[in-house]
Scaffold this active site. Structure first.
Site, short mmCIF file in Angstrom:
data_model
loop_
_atom_site.label_atom_id
_atom_site.label_comp_id
_atom_site.label_asym_id
_atom_site.label_seq_id
_atom_site.Cartn_x
_atom_site.Cartn_y
_atom_site.Cartn_z
N SER A 106 22.86 40.76 8.20
CA SER A 106 22.72 39.66 7.46
C SER A 106 22.47 38.08 8.18
O SER A 106 20.99 38.04 8.79
CB SER A 106 23.99 39.40 6.12
N ASP A 245 17.22 35.15 4.13
CA ASP A 245 17.91 35.01 5.46
C ASP A 245 17.74 36.86 5.75
O ASP A 245 16.38 37.40 5.61
CB ASP A 245 19.76 35.19 5.30
N ASP A 247 18.45 39.93 5.94
CA ASP A 247 18.32 41.04 5.73
C ASP A 247 18.40 40.81 3.86
O ASP A 247 17.60 41.88 3.16
CB ASP A 247 19.57 41.68 5.17
N ASP A 249 18.92 38.68 1.23
CA ASP A 249 19.59 39.17 -0.06
C ASP A 249 20.35 37.48 -0.55
O ASP A 249 20.62 37.39 -1.33
CB ASP A 249 21.20 39.43 0.14
#
Length: 447
Positions: A106, A245, A247, A249
């Site tokens: 992440s 960010d 990834d 999400d």
């Protein structure tokens, strides 16, 4: 139940250190294959999982390890290459697969990585299923007979499918023509996804943080480092900036004046937009850290507000329990379950843009009813094992402070999970009030 490997968002750590090693990840894939895939309904004829990743250099190594683990358990594997986490959730459900797996840490630096799973329905796994995978990890890894081994192949249309899904969550009667956007992809998984989504809807897109090299993910760009985005919005005369960010999400938004809006404010905006469109919104879910100003503003609009533990998985659990659809965190994890089964930065951005288009107003105008309360945070170092919950002095100070804050602020005290520190947070309408109350509480702890 204490979990050995799984944290609040899968298995995560520094690459090369346990558990993020090739041998462990292979065993994790094998164990997950036994628990998640066998017996699961799938449109592929045989248990099949989808594996995606972000842009970290270690993703190649861990992808190969997972592939070996799953196929050795007799499970087919489909590989997408770099794709946002919510894209894996969507495609797992759309392709009728047994499970989805994401290789990502992440918003963490490139030298960290992690593994997280989605069920066949595109939801994050409940604690009980993660516990079952951990139990399977303790069993010997027995390779399936040669006739039963799984196969692996890459799918070439994953990005295009996900782009079309994202666009489908934006009102068909609207477009983004005449809007100039700066889109910061954090050199992460959205680098080839987010810019086309907004461009194809008509926006003039300036992309930054879109040149991943395996080692620059989240480095000075993205939702956790918005300074470059603020600069780019001003330099390009853009209407808005959107930051994701690594990834993709989570979402942060910057307006034309360079003002940054966090997830708390954006949650309020999306709730109000749903109401303006005539939809009933009985309640919304935040976390223990959600600014009290948002809670009070929502309640003024007749929307109930519930706080979950910190972490989007807990927000999701609370939403499902109450059959509500909207929730989020200040960090930018926003859940719009009427659009997607999980938090999705790109889909969330489209909900914000839809609200702006529908209202004809600016972000500042739409959020005029929310003035975030100032917060004061004091970290008090304590002895290891210190029980702050039974500390008489702290309880007395809290009993004196909370009546003064009633309806105008709140106190949150919690222990750090990583160091011998008690965190004292107070938020109030006035900064001086928050500072005074926080200092009184910290002094009672011996700060």
């Amino acid at each position: 139940m204490t979990r050995k490997y799984f944290g609040t968002d899968g298995v995560r750590g520094k690459v090369g250190d346990a558990p993020i090693t090739p041998d462990f990840v292979m065993r994790l894939g094998h164990a997950a294959g036994k628990v998640l895939a066998h017996g699961a309904r799938t449109g592929q004829g045989k248990p099949t999982v989808l594996i995606g990743k972000d842009t970290r250099i270690s993703g190649y190594m861990l992808e190969a390890a997972l592939e070996a683990g799953f196929t050795s358990a007799g499970v087919h594997v489909l590989l997408t290459g770099p794709l946002p986490t919510p894209g894996i959730a969507y495609l797992t459900r759309a392709l009728r697969l047994s499970a989805g797996v994401v290789i990502s840490a992440s918003h963490n630096p490139y030298y960290d990585n992690g593994i997280k799973f989605f069920s066949a329905s595109g939801d994050k796994l409940p604690d009980a299923v993660e516990a079952a995978i951990e139990a399977a990890l303790d069993e010997p890894m027995v390779c399936a007979p040669s006739d039963d081994l799984g196969r692996a192949r890459r799918i070439d249309d994953a990005a295009g499918r996900y782009i079309e899904f994202c666009k489908s969550t934006f009102p068909y009667e609207q477009d983004l023509h005449g809007l100039k956007l700066v889109v910061d992809c954090a050199h992460g998984a959205a680098y080839h996804i987010a810019p086309p989504v907004f461009h194809e809807l008509g926006a003039d897109v300036v992309a930054i943080g879109n040149q991943p090299n395996g080692r620059n993910i989240n480095a000075g760009y993205g939702a956790t480092a918005p300074e470059k985005l603020i600069e780019a919005v001003k330099a390009n005369g853009a209407d808005l900036g959107l930051a994701f960010d690594g990834d993709a999400d989570r979402l942060q938004v910057v307006d034309a004046d360079g003002r940054l809006y966090n997830g708390d404010e954006l949650l309020y905006l999306i709730v109000r937009d749903r109401q303006a469109a005539g939809q009933a919104v009985p309640g919304a879910v935040g976390t223990l850290m959600t600014n009290m100003a948002v809670e009070l503003a929502l309640k003024r609009e007749g929307v109930d507000f519930v706080r979950a533990k910190v972490g989007d998985r807990y927000v999701l659990e609370e939403l499902n329990k109450r059959k509500w659809t909207l929730g989020g965190e200040g960090s930018g994890h926003l859940l719009c379950l009427d659009r997607h089964s999980t938090g999705d930065g790109i889909v969330s951005a489209l909900q914000v843009l839809g609200a702006l288009r529908r209202s004809g107003k600016t972000l500042a105008q739409l959020l005029d009813g929310v003035k975030l309360f100032p917060q004061t945070l004091i970290n008090v170092r304590v002895q290891k094992g210190f029980d702050w919950q039974t500390h008489a002095g702290l309880q007395a100070a809290r009993a004196a402070v909370e009546p003064e804050l009633e309806g105008r602020g709140r106190v949150l005290i919690r222990a750090s999970g990583t160091e011998p520190v008690v965190r004292v947070m107070v938020e109030a309408e006035q900064a001086e009030m928050a500072e005074r109350a926080a200092r009184k509480l910290a002094d009672a702890l011996g700060a």
